[in-house]
Design a protein around this motif. Sequence first.
Motif, PDB file in Angstrom:
ATOM      1  N   GLU A  95      12.362 -34.728 -51.581  1.00  0.00           N
ATOM      2  CA  GLU A  95      13.551 -33.974 -51.181  1.00  0.00           C
ATOM      3  C   GLU A  95      13.685 -33.929 -49.660  1.00  0.00           C
ATOM      4  O   GLU A  95      14.776 -34.127 -49.114  1.00  0.00           O
ATOM      5  N   ARG A  96      12.571 -33.716 -48.955  1.00  0.00           N
ATOM      6  CA  ARG A  96      12.617 -33.700 -47.478  1.00  0.00           C
ATOM      7  C   ARG A  96      12.968 -35.085 -46.931  1.00  0.00           C
ATOM      8  O   ARG A  96      13.732 -35.208 -45.970  1.00  0.00           O
ATOM      9  N   ILE A  97      12.419 -36.136 -47.547  1.00  0.00           N
ATOM     10  CA  ILE A  97      12.728 -37.501 -47.116  1.00  0.00           C
ATOM     11  C   ILE A  97      14.217 -37.781 -47.324  1.00  0.00           C
ATOM     12  O   ILE A  97      14.878 -38.362 -46.470  1.00  0.00           O
ATOM     13  N   TYR A  98      14.764 -37.346 -48.448  1.00  0.00           N
ATOM     14  CA  TYR A  98      16.190 -37.523 -48.719  1.00  0.00           C
ATOM     15  C   TYR A  98      17.035 -36.803 -47.664  1.00  0.00           C
ATOM     16  O   TYR A  98      18.028 -37.348 -47.169  1.00  0.00           O
ATOM     17  N   GLN A  99      16.649 -35.593 -47.309  1.00  0.00           N
ATOM     18  CA  GLN A  99      17.392 -34.825 -46.313  1.00  0.00           C
ATOM     19  C   GLN A  99      17.349 -35.472 -44.929  1.00  0.00           C
ATOM     20  O   GLN A  99      18.278 -35.316 -44.142  1.00  0.00           O
ATOM     21  N   ASP A 100      16.261 -36.224 -44.650  1.00  0.00           N
ATOM     22  CA  ASP A 100      16.170 -36.940 -43.369  1.00  0.00           C
ATOM     23  C   ASP A 100      17.217 -38.045 -43.270  1.00  0.00           C
ATOM     24  O   ASP A 100      17.605 -38.443 -42.183  1.00  0.00           O
ATOM     25  N   GLU A 135       1.465 -37.724 -43.275  1.00  0.00           N
ATOM     26  CA  GLU A 135       1.113 -36.393 -42.764  1.00  0.00           C
ATOM     27  C   GLU A 135       0.624 -35.456 -43.856  1.00  0.00           C
ATOM     28  O   GLU A 135      -0.040 -34.468 -43.558  1.00  0.00           O
ATOM     29  N   ASP A 136       0.964 -35.747 -45.105  1.00  0.00           N
ATOM     30  CA  ASP A 136       0.625 -34.834 -46.190  1.00  0.00           C
ATOM     31  C   ASP A 136      -0.739 -35.182 -46.786  1.00  0.00           C
ATOM     32  O   ASP A 136      -0.916 -36.255 -47.347  1.00  0.00           O
ATOM     33  N   PRO A 137      -1.723 -34.283 -46.677  1.00  0.00           N
ATOM     34  CA  PRO A 137      -3.084 -34.582 -47.142  1.00  0.00           C
ATOM     35  C   PRO A 137      -3.204 -34.669 -48.665  1.00  0.00           C
ATOM     36  O   PRO A 137      -4.195 -35.198 -49.168  1.00  0.00           O
ATOM     37  N   GLN A 138      -2.208 -34.192 -49.411  1.00  0.00           N
ATOM     38  CA  GLN A 138      -2.310 -34.231 -50.869  1.00  0.00           C
ATOM     39  C   GLN A 138      -1.817 -35.547 -51.482  1.00  0.00           C
ATOM     40  O   GLN A 138      -1.987 -35.770 -52.672  1.00  0.00           O
ATOM     41  N   VAL A 139      -1.206 -36.414 -50.674  1.00  0.00           N
ATOM     42  CA  VAL A 139      -0.793 -37.719 -51.181  1.00  0.00           C
ATOM     43  C   VAL A 139      -2.052 -38.532 -51.435  1.00  0.00           C
ATOM     44  O   VAL A 139      -2.891 -38.701 -50.563  1.00  0.00           O
ATOM     45  N   ALA A 140      -2.196 -39.014 -52.679  1.00  0.00           N
ATOM     46  CA  ALA A 140      -3.426 -39.690 -53.076  1.00  0.00           C
ATOM     47  C   ALA A 140      -3.453 -41.154 -52.656  1.00  0.00           C
ATOM     48  O   ALA A 140      -4.518 -41.709 -52.401  1.00  0.00           O
ATOM     49  N   SER A 141      -2.309 -41.798 -52.577  1.00  0.00           N
ATOM     50  CA  SER A 141      -2.248 -43.211 -52.239  1.00  0.00           C
ATOM     51  C   SER A 141      -0.869 -43.515 -51.683  1.00  0.00           C
ATOM     52  O   SER A 141       0.121 -42.913 -52.101  1.00  0.00           O
ATOM     53  N   CYS A 142      -0.800 -44.461 -50.748  1.00  0.00           N
ATOM     54  CA  CYS A 142       0.483 -44.810 -50.153  1.00  0.00           C
ATOM     55  C   CYS A 142       0.468 -46.282 -49.761  1.00  0.00           C
ATOM     56  O   CYS A 142      -0.531 -46.783 -49.244  1.00  0.00           O
ATOM     57  N   MET A 143       1.574 -46.978 -50.027  1.00  0.00           N
ATOM     58  CA  MET A 143       1.696 -48.389 -49.664  1.00  0.00           C
ATOM     59  C   MET A 143       3.100 -48.626 -49.113  1.00  0.00           C
ATOM     60  O   MET A 143       4.088 -48.143 -49.674  1.00  0.00           O
ATOM     61  N   ILE A 144       3.181 -49.365 -48.026  1.00  0.00           N
ATOM     62  CA  ILE A 144       4.465 -49.670 -47.416  1.00  0.00           C
ATOM     63  C   ILE A 144       4.720 -51.171 -47.534  1.00  0.00           C
ATOM     64  O   ILE A 144       3.799 -51.975 -47.388  1.00  0.00           O
ATOM     65  N   GLU A 145       5.971 -51.531 -47.837  1.00  0.00           N
ATOM     66  CA  GLU A 145       6.395 -52.927 -47.933  1.00  0.00           C
ATOM     67  C   GLU A 145       7.571 -53.115 -46.971  1.00  0.00           C
ATOM     68  O   GLU A 145       8.726 -53.008 -47.371  1.00  0.00           O
ATOM     69  N   PRO A 146       7.283 -53.380 -45.695  1.00  0.00           N
ATOM     70  CA  PRO A 146       8.349 -53.447 -44.695  1.00  0.00           C
ATOM     71  C   PRO A 146       9.391 -54.524 -44.978  1.00  0.00           C
ATOM     72  O   PRO A 146      10.572 -54.325 -44.708  1.00  0.00           O
ATOM     73  N   GLU A 147       8.976 -55.671 -45.537  1.00  0.00           N
ATOM     74  CA  GLU A 147       9.923 -56.758 -45.780  1.00  0.00           C
ATOM     75  C   GLU A 147      10.983 -56.374 -46.818  1.00  0.00           C
ATOM     76  O   GLU A 147      12.085 -56.913 -46.818  1.00  0.00           O
ATOM     77  N   HIS A 148      10.673 -55.425 -47.702  1.00  0.00           N
ATOM     78  CA  HIS A 148      11.623 -54.949 -48.710  1.00  0.00           C
ATOM     79  C   HIS A 148      12.117 -53.531 -48.397  1.00  0.00           C
ATOM     80  O   HIS A 148      12.847 -52.952 -49.207  1.00  0.00           O
ATOM     81  N   ARG A 149      11.679 -52.982 -47.266  1.00  0.00           N
ATOM     82  CA  ARG A 149      12.016 -51.602 -46.864  1.00  0.00           C
ATOM     83  C   ARG A 149      11.687 -50.616 -47.992  1.00  0.00           C
ATOM     84  O   ARG A 149      12.484 -49.766 -48.361  1.00  0.00           O
ATOM     85  N   ARG A 150      10.463 -50.765 -48.531  1.00  0.00           N
ATOM     86  CA  ARG A 150      10.054 -49.980 -49.693  1.00  0.00           C
ATOM     87  C   ARG A 150       8.745 -49.245 -49.400  1.00  0.00           C
ATOM     88  O   ARG A 150       7.863 -49.749 -48.724  1.00  0.00           O
ATOM     89  N   ARG A 191      10.077 -43.618 -40.605  1.00  0.00           N
ATOM     90  CA  ARG A 191      10.091 -42.149 -40.541  1.00  0.00           C
ATOM     91  C   ARG A 191       9.543 -41.550 -41.836  1.00  0.00           C
ATOM     92  O   ARG A 191       8.732 -40.623 -41.809  1.00  0.00           O
ATOM     93  N   ALA A 192       9.942 -42.102 -42.982  1.00  0.00           N
ATOM     94  CA  ALA A 192       9.453 -41.605 -44.273  1.00  0.00           C
ATOM     95  C   ALA A 192       7.956 -41.870 -44.418  1.00  0.00           C
ATOM     96  O   ALA A 192       7.215 -41.019 -44.920  1.00  0.00           O
ATOM     97  N   PHE A 193       7.499 -43.036 -43.980  1.00  0.00           N
ATOM     98  CA  PHE A 193       6.078 -43.376 -44.057  1.00  0.00           C
ATOM     99  C   PHE A 193       5.253 -42.370 -43.250  1.00  0.00           C
ATOM    100  O   PHE A 193       4.227 -41.878 -43.730  1.00  0.00           O
ATOM    101  N   ASP A 194       5.723 -42.041 -42.060  1.00  0.00           N
ATOM    102  CA  ASP A 194       5.021 -41.049 -41.234  1.00  0.00           C
ATOM    103  C   ASP A 194       4.964 -39.697 -41.947  1.00  0.00           C
ATOM    104  O   ASP A 194       3.932 -39.026 -41.936  1.00  0.00           O
ATOM    105  N   ARG A 195       6.064 -39.304 -42.573  1.00  0.00           N
ATOM    106  CA  ARG A 195       6.107 -38.019 -43.283  1.00  0.00           C
ATOM    107  C   ARG A 195       5.102 -38.009 -44.442  1.00  0.00           C
ATOM    108  O   ARG A 195       4.388 -37.033 -44.654  1.00  0.00           O
ATOM    109  N   VAL A 196       5.032 -39.106 -45.191  1.00  0.00           N
ATOM    110  CA  VAL A 196       4.098 -39.191 -46.324  1.00  0.00           C
ATOM    111  C   VAL A 196       2.654 -39.153 -45.834  1.00  0.00           C
ATOM    112  O   VAL A 196       1.807 -38.472 -46.413  1.00  0.00           O
TER     113      VAL A 196
END
Length: 83
Positions: free
Chosen positions: A53-58, A23-38, A16-21
């Motif tokens: 803050e929005r991710i925390y509220q989710d 969606e935002d066009p201003q994020v310059a880079s994103c990496m997901i590590e599913p095995e560590h939930r990071r 859910r957090a990955f999808d939120r990130v």
Amino acid sequence: MRVYVLTFGSRSDLSRAFDRVLEDPQVASCMIEPEHRRLRFLGPLRLTERLVERIYQDGGLAWCSRHDFRDPAEERLGALTAA
């Protein structure tokens, strides 16, 4: 710019957090590590603070660390223009 490293309690929270990130066009880079939930991402300071803050509220965010990032190329350019 700021780098964030977010750790989640479950893979569904991470997804859910990955999808939120993504969606935002201003994020310059994103990496997901599913095995560590990071999730790691880079973006402008004002944007990233609100996004985290929005991710925390989710719910499901277990840990968050943040680190300022300075682009060496921008620092060299700034030094050249100041001279």
